[in-house]
Design an enzyme around this catalytic site. Structure first.
Site, short mmCIF file in Angstrom:
data_model
loop_
_atom_site.label_atom_id
_atom_site.label_comp_id
_atom_site.label_asym_id
_atom_site.label_seq_id
_atom_site.Cartn_x
_atom_site.Cartn_y
_atom_site.Cartn_z
N ASN A 9 119.13 15.88 7.79
CA ASN A 9 119.34 17.07 8.63
C ASN A 9 118.07 17.26 9.45
OD1 ASN A 9 119.73 19.57 9.75
ND2 ASN A 9 119.75 20.70 7.81
N LYS A 11 117.52 19.33 11.69
CA LYS A 11 117.28 20.74 12.08
C LYS A 11 116.94 20.80 13.57
CE LYS A 11 116.26 21.75 7.30
NZ LYS A 11 115.62 22.58 6.31
N HIS A 96 124.69 26.01 6.03
CA HIS A 96 123.30 25.80 5.63
C HIS A 96 122.63 27.16 5.43
CE1 HIS A 96 119.10 24.63 5.67
NE2 HIS A 96 119.52 23.41 5.39
N GLU A 98 119.89 28.26 6.26
CA GLU A 98 119.23 28.81 7.46
C GLU A 98 120.24 29.48 8.38
OE1 GLU A 98 117.23 25.15 8.44
OE2 GLU A 98 116.01 25.37 6.63
N GLU A 168 121.83 23.30 -2.32
CA GLU A 168 120.47 23.40 -1.79
C GLU A 168 119.87 24.74 -2.23
OE1 GLU A 168 119.77 20.74 1.85
OE2 GLU A 168 120.47 22.66 2.60
N GLY A 174 112.06 23.05 2.22
CA GLY A 174 110.85 23.03 3.04
C GLY A 174 109.63 23.59 2.33
N SER A 214 113.45 19.73 -0.53
CA SER A 214 112.23 18.96 -0.78
C SER A 214 112.51 17.63 -1.51
CB SER A 214 111.20 19.79 -1.55
OG SER A 214 110.82 20.92 -0.80
P1 13P Z 1 113.72 19.84 3.18
O1 13P Z 1 114.14 18.47 2.70
O2 13P Z 1 112.79 19.81 4.34
O3 13P Z 1 113.26 20.71 2.04
O4 13P Z 1 115.07 20.53 3.74
C1 13P Z 1 116.22 20.49 2.99
C2 13P Z 1 117.34 20.94 3.83
O5 13P Z 1 117.41 22.10 4.21
C3 13P Z 1 118.35 19.94 4.23
O6 13P Z 1 119.46 20.56 4.80
#
Ligand code: 13P
Length: 253
Positions: A9, A11, A96, A98, A168, A174, A214
């Site tokens: 992803n 982002k 997601h 976010e 997740e 992150g 992560s």
């Molecule tokens: P990270 O791997 O940067 O922690 O992000 C995970 C994520 O949100 C994947 O959709």
């Protein structure tokens, strides 16, 4: 047999040229490492979808990170599932954390998006997971169950068997804090048990459940070795071709 998948992803990262150059590296590296029916996917910003699909040579599948719940119409700035499909993409991330957090997307809205995505033959990667407060207060099993019930358990068995789930934990995204393999396995087993009570053992066994938060080349082998973890949804580490490829390799663990 359920599919093993590693999905990146990106982002809101990578301008047009950066995206092409990173994706070309990923295709070249993943080509040598991916086995049999393992699936590698890159979920990129909308501007990249069509050009990446042209470069993918079938080695890496393409996905979007969101779609609108309606078919078409006066929704300035939005992108429909049909448009995404027309770029050569096969996947779309839905729900997601976010999107839930910064764009106030609710379980009910996400359920509409899932239905629309399926109608246009996109595979939804439907994300669920608890926040740090929910983890600390011990309510995380209820949170996960609510997200499943309101988000995807309205689907027919036939439609449900087409989706991918991603667990997740928001506190691991992150932050460099990964769920331990045991913590992640615990939730994945819970998710699979809920699917079994709703749709039966065959569909539960065949549902791909990814871990995200992560996940990196170092911790992926141990996570993917867990019985109910069928791959990963990868943020930061999908922006580096070597790291992403090593995570794909970890599917063999
Ligand atoms: P990270 O791997 O940067 O922690 O992000 C995970 C994520 O949100 C994947 O959709």
């Amino acid at each position: 047999m359920r599919k093993k998948i590693v999905a990146g992803n990106w982002k809101m990262n990578m301008d047009y040229n950066e995206g092409i150059s990173l994706f070309s590296e990923i295709v070249n590296m993943v080509r040598d490492e991916k086995k049999g029916d393992q699936v590698a996917v890159i979920c990129a910003p909308f501007i990249h979808l069509n050009s990446l699909a042209q470069l993918s040579s079938g080695v890496v599948k393409i996905g979007a990170q969101n779609c609108h719940q309606n078919e078409s119409g006066a929704y300035t700035g939005e992108i429909s599932a049909k448009m995404i499909k027309s770029t050569g993409s096969d996947y779309v991330i839905i729900g997601h954390s976010e999107r839930r957090q910064y764009f106030a997307e609710t379980d009910v809205l996400l359920s509409e998006k899932t239905t629309t995505a399926l109608k246009h033959n996109l595979t939804p990667i439907f994300c669920i997971g608890e926040t740090l407060d929910e983890r600390n207060s011990g309510s995380y099993f209820q949170v996960i169950e609510r997200q499943l019930t309101d988000g995807v358990f309205n689907l027919s068995a036939e439609d449900f068997s087409k989706i991918v789930l991603a667990y997740e934990p928001v506190w691991a995204i992150g932050t460099g804090l990964t769920a331990t393999p045991e913590q992640a396995q615990d939730i994945h087993a819970f998710i699979r048990a809920k699917i079994e009570s709703k749709y039966g053992v065959n569909i539960a066994d065949d549902t791909t459940i990814l871990y995200g938060g992560s996940c990196n080349a170092k911790n992926a082998p141990e996570l993917f070795a867990q019985h109910d973890i069928d791959g990963g949804l990868i943020g930061g580490a999908s922006l580096k071709s070597r790291d992403f490829t090593d995570i794909v390799k970890a599917l063999n663990s």
